[in-house]
Design a protein around this motif. Structure first.
Motif, PDB file in Angstrom:
ATOM      1  N   LYS A 169      -5.423  -5.663  15.529  1.00  0.00           N
ATOM      2  CA  LYS A 169      -6.593  -4.906  15.089  1.00  0.00           C
ATOM      3  C   LYS A 169      -6.209  -4.172  13.812  1.00  0.00           C
ATOM      4  O   LYS A 169      -5.156  -3.531  13.751  1.00  0.00           O
ATOM      5  CB  LYS A 169      -7.007  -3.918  16.179  1.00  0.00           C
ATOM      6  CG  LYS A 169      -8.196  -3.060  15.816  1.00  0.00           C
ATOM      7  CD  LYS A 169      -8.746  -2.297  17.002  1.00  0.00           C
ATOM      8  CE  LYS A 169      -7.834  -1.224  17.491  1.00  0.00           C
ATOM      9  NZ  LYS A 169      -8.414  -0.320  18.481  1.00  0.00           N
ATOM     10  N   ARG A 170      -7.036  -4.311  12.787  1.00  0.00           N
ATOM     11  CA  ARG A 170      -6.787  -3.579  11.540  1.00  0.00           C
ATOM     12  C   ARG A 170      -7.375  -2.176  11.684  1.00  0.00           C
ATOM     13  O   ARG A 170      -8.511  -2.001  12.096  1.00  0.00           O
ATOM     14  CB  ARG A 170      -7.425  -4.296  10.352  1.00  0.00           C
ATOM     15  CG  ARG A 170      -7.122  -3.598   9.036  1.00  0.00           C
ATOM     16  CD  ARG A 170      -7.598  -4.386   7.824  1.00  0.00           C
ATOM     17  NE  ARG A 170      -8.999  -4.706   7.942  1.00  0.00           N
ATOM     18  CZ  ARG A 170      -9.551  -5.800   7.426  1.00  0.00           C
ATOM     19  NH1 ARG A 170      -8.851  -6.674   6.770  1.00  0.00           N
ATOM     20  NH2 ARG A 170     -10.835  -6.012   7.572  1.00  0.00           N
ATOM     21  N   ILE A 171      -6.582  -1.166  11.337  1.00  0.00           N
ATOM     22  CA  ILE A 171      -7.006   0.221  11.465  1.00  0.00           C
ATOM     23  C   ILE A 171      -7.546   0.743  10.137  1.00  0.00           C
ATOM     24  O   ILE A 171      -8.608   1.358  10.092  1.00  0.00           O
ATOM     25  CB  ILE A 171      -5.838   1.107  11.964  1.00  0.00           C
ATOM     26  CG1 ILE A 171      -5.276   0.560  13.285  1.00  0.00           C
ATOM     27  CG2 ILE A 171      -6.269   2.553  12.109  1.00  0.00           C
ATOM     28  CD1 ILE A 171      -6.298   0.429  14.403  1.00  0.00           C
ATOM     29  N   THR A 172      -6.818   0.516   9.052  1.00  0.00           N
ATOM     30  CA  THR A 172      -7.273   1.008   7.742  1.00  0.00           C
ATOM     31  C   THR A 172      -6.668   0.180   6.619  1.00  0.00           C
ATOM     32  O   THR A 172      -5.605  -0.417   6.782  1.00  0.00           O
ATOM     33  CB  THR A 172      -6.916   2.497   7.552  1.00  0.00           C
ATOM     34  OG1 THR A 172      -7.518   2.976   6.350  1.00  0.00           O
ATOM     35  CG2 THR A 172      -5.427   2.711   7.464  1.00  0.00           C
ATOM     36  N   ARG A 173      -7.354   0.152   5.484  1.00  0.00           N
ATOM     37  CA  ARG A 173      -6.865  -0.471   4.251  1.00  0.00           C
ATOM     38  C   ARG A 173      -7.058   0.537   3.126  1.00  0.00           C
ATOM     39  O   ARG A 173      -8.150   1.048   2.926  1.00  0.00           O
ATOM     40  CB  ARG A 173      -7.665  -1.726   3.910  1.00  0.00           C
ATOM     41  CG  ARG A 173      -7.395  -2.878   4.808  1.00  0.00           C
ATOM     42  CD  ARG A 173      -8.333  -4.030   4.580  1.00  0.00           C
ATOM     43  NE  ARG A 173      -8.458  -4.413   3.189  1.00  0.00           N
ATOM     44  CZ  ARG A 173      -8.954  -5.567   2.775  1.00  0.00           C
ATOM     45  NH1 ARG A 173      -9.340  -6.461   3.638  1.00  0.00           N
ATOM     46  NH2 ARG A 173      -9.063  -5.839   1.501  1.00  0.00           N
ATOM     47  N   MET A 174      -5.987   0.795   2.381  1.00  0.00           N
ATOM     48  CA  MET A 174      -6.060   1.738   1.263  1.00  0.00           C
ATOM     49  C   MET A 174      -5.304   1.166   0.071  1.00  0.00           C
ATOM     50  O   MET A 174      -4.367   0.385   0.243  1.00  0.00           O
ATOM     51  CB  MET A 174      -5.439   3.080   1.654  1.00  0.00           C
ATOM     52  CG  MET A 174      -6.114   3.765   2.819  1.00  0.00           C
ATOM     53  SD  MET A 174      -5.301   5.319   3.264  1.00  0.00           S
ATOM     54  CE  MET A 174      -3.748   4.730   3.874  1.00  0.00           C
ATOM     55  N   HIS A 175      -5.737   1.550  -1.119  1.00  0.00           N
ATOM     56  CA  HIS A 175      -4.986   1.191  -2.311  1.00  0.00           C
ATOM     57  C   HIS A 175      -5.073   2.325  -3.318  1.00  0.00           C
ATOM     58  O   HIS A 175      -5.927   3.203  -3.232  1.00  0.00           O
ATOM     59  CB  HIS A 175      -5.476  -0.132  -2.916  1.00  0.00           C
ATOM     60  CG  HIS A 175      -6.819  -0.058  -3.576  1.00  0.00           C
ATOM     61  ND1 HIS A 175      -6.981  -0.152  -4.922  1.00  0.00           N
ATOM     62  CD2 HIS A 175      -8.055   0.093  -3.063  1.00  0.00           C
ATOM     63  CE1 HIS A 175      -8.269  -0.085  -5.225  1.00  0.00           C
ATOM     64  NE2 HIS A 175      -8.936   0.077  -4.109  1.00  0.00           N
ATOM     65  N   ARG A 176      -4.131   2.303  -4.249  1.00  0.00           N
ATOM     66  CA  ARG A 176      -4.121   3.301  -5.310  1.00  0.00           C
ATOM     67  C   ARG A 176      -4.331   2.558  -6.626  1.00  0.00           C
ATOM     68  O   ARG A 176      -3.461   1.804  -7.068  1.00  0.00           O
ATOM     69  CB  ARG A 176      -2.800   4.050  -5.318  1.00  0.00           C
ATOM     70  CG  ARG A 176      -2.798   5.174  -6.360  1.00  0.00           C
ATOM     71  CD  ARG A 176      -1.675   6.112  -6.170  1.00  0.00           C
ATOM     72  NE  ARG A 176      -0.397   5.457  -6.367  1.00  0.00           N
ATOM     73  CZ  ARG A 176       0.755   6.047  -6.171  1.00  0.00           C
ATOM     74  NH1 ARG A 176       0.800   7.295  -5.737  1.00  0.00           N
ATOM     75  NH2 ARG A 176       1.879   5.421  -6.372  1.00  0.00           N
ATOM     76  N   PRO A 177      -5.492   2.768  -7.248  1.00  0.00           N
ATOM     77  CA  PRO A 177      -5.774   2.099  -8.516  1.00  0.00           C
ATOM     78  C   PRO A 177      -4.807   2.557  -9.618  1.00  0.00           C
ATOM     79  O   PRO A 177      -4.223   3.640  -9.522  1.00  0.00           O
ATOM     80  CB  PRO A 177      -7.206   2.529  -8.845  1.00  0.00           C
ATOM     81  CG  PRO A 177      -7.784   2.972  -7.541  1.00  0.00           C
ATOM     82  CD  PRO A 177      -6.629   3.536  -6.761  1.00  0.00           C
ATOM     83  N   PRO A 178      -4.655   1.733 -10.657  1.00  0.00           N
ATOM     84  CA  PRO A 178      -3.765   2.113 -11.761  1.00  0.00           C
ATOM     85  C   PRO A 178      -4.138   3.476 -12.335  1.00  0.00           C
ATOM     86  O   PRO A 178      -5.315   3.777 -12.538  1.00  0.00           O
ATOM     87  CB  PRO A 178      -3.990   1.012 -12.801  1.00  0.00           C
ATOM     88  CG  PRO A 178      -4.518  -0.149 -12.025  1.00  0.00           C
ATOM     89  CD  PRO A 178      -5.287   0.444 -10.875  1.00  0.00           C
ATOM     90  N   GLY A 179      -3.145   4.317 -12.551  1.00  0.00           N
ATOM     91  CA  GLY A 179      -3.358   5.630 -13.163  1.00  0.00           C
ATOM     92  C   GLY A 179      -3.870   6.700 -12.223  1.00  0.00           C
ATOM     93  O   GLY A 179      -4.089   7.836 -12.636  1.00  0.00           O
ATOM     94  N   LYS A 180      -4.108   6.392 -10.960  1.00  0.00           N
ATOM     95  CA  LYS A 180      -4.629   7.367  -9.990  1.00  0.00           C
ATOM     96  C   LYS A 180      -3.498   7.885  -9.117  1.00  0.00           C
ATOM     97  O   LYS A 180      -2.492   7.219  -8.900  1.00  0.00           O
ATOM     98  CB  LYS A 180      -5.714   6.739  -9.107  1.00  0.00           C
ATOM     99  CG  LYS A 180      -6.892   6.185  -9.876  1.00  0.00           C
ATOM    100  CD  LYS A 180      -7.693   7.293 -10.503  1.00  0.00           C
ATOM    101  CE  LYS A 180      -8.899   6.697 -11.226  1.00  0.00           C
ATOM    102  NZ  LYS A 180      -9.699   7.679 -11.880  1.00  0.00           N
ATOM    103  N   MET A 181      -3.668   9.088  -8.585  1.00  0.00           N
ATOM    104  CA  MET A 181      -2.645   9.701  -7.728  1.00  0.00           C
ATOM    105  C   MET A 181      -2.912   9.478  -6.245  1.00  0.00           C
ATOM    106  O   MET A 181      -1.987   9.419  -5.463  1.00  0.00           O
ATOM    107  CB  MET A 181      -2.565  11.209  -8.000  1.00  0.00           C
ATOM    108  CG  MET A 181      -2.074  11.549  -9.397  1.00  0.00           C
ATOM    109  SD  MET A 181      -0.416  10.958  -9.733  1.00  0.00           S
ATOM    110  CE  MET A 181       0.534  11.973  -8.628  1.00  0.00           C
ATOM    111  N   LYS A 182      -4.185   9.353  -5.859  1.00  0.00           N
ATOM    112  CA  LYS A 182      -4.533   9.276  -4.439  1.00  0.00           C
ATOM    113  C   LYS A 182      -4.891   7.859  -4.025  1.00  0.00           C
ATOM    114  O   LYS A 182      -5.441   7.089  -4.803  1.00  0.00           O
ATOM    115  CB  LYS A 182      -5.713  10.203  -4.144  1.00  0.00           C
ATOM    116  CG  LYS A 182      -5.384  11.661  -4.296  1.00  0.00           C
ATOM    117  CD  LYS A 182      -6.544  12.522  -3.870  1.00  0.00           C
ATOM    118  CE  LYS A 182      -6.179  13.992  -4.004  1.00  0.00           C
ATOM    119  NZ  LYS A 182      -7.259  14.851  -3.545  1.00  0.00           N
TER     120      LYS A 182
END
Length: 192
Positions: A169-182
């Motif tokens: 089961k996938r719980i979450t997907r996150m990424h940090r775009p270029p130049g971003k901190m969060k």
């Protein structure tokens, strides 16, 4: 009374913590029930290592996994299963679940992700790592990595829950775009 309170605090804070080993090293890691230990055989620098399971009662030993570079292991709380993460190269980590009753039948977590969530596989630096056991049958797995290609998200994190029976089961997907901190959640397919 203070000694009893201190003992209770220690017991509560250590309950459920993962037993983790890292090899190659001379570390011997006992199972939570104290019946087994795992350790590594091989010469440093050889890229030919063997993870050995030793039954402490009968003194029997058997190889349960072969690896070339670096390996981590987490004991399940009931000592019946191991989650292994193999680091065969600098840009990849692969994870599997090994049940001690049939160590030859390894459950590939990478294979489960590829089958259930093909859009989650990135063709870049990709590390699938067993993080912690949530119960004797459920492992929390993190897939993390980064891209070297300009314009792609620089880092990603995906969390899954995997059962010893092969359900995922996938719980979450996150990424940090270029130049971003969060990190931010995303739903689009991962870049190829």
């Amino acid at each position: 009374m203070k000694a009893l309170l201190l003992l209770l605090i220690v017991a509560l804070t250590t309950f459920g913590q993962a037993k983790e080993g890292r090899w190659p090293s001379k570390q011997r890691l006992r199972s939570p029930n104290g019946e087994y230990e795992i350790f590594c055989l091989g010469k440093p620098g050889s890229e030919d290592f063997h993870l050995i399971l030793r039954c402490l009662k009968g003194k029997s030993e058997s190889e349960i996994y072969h690896f070339d570079r670096y390996l981590t292991a987490l004991w399940s709380p009931d000592s019946a299963t191991l989650a292994l993460t193999d680091y065969p190269g600098s840009n990849v980590a692969e994870s599997m679940i090994i049940n001690l009753s049939a160590p030859q039948n390894q459950l590939s977590i990478d294979g489960l992700i590829l089958k259930a969530f093909p859009d989650d596989i990135w063709n870049i630096h990709y590390y699938v790592v067993g993080r912690r056991w949530l119960s004797p049958n459920v492992l929390e797995v993190g897939a993390e990595g980064h891209s070297d290609q300009p314009g792609l998200p620089t880092e990603f994190k995906i969390i899954y829950q995997v059962t010893t029976g092969g359900e995922i089961k996938r719980i979450t997907r996150m990424h940090r775009p270029p130049g971003k901190m969060k990190f931010t959640s995303f739903s689009e397919p991962c870049p190829k």
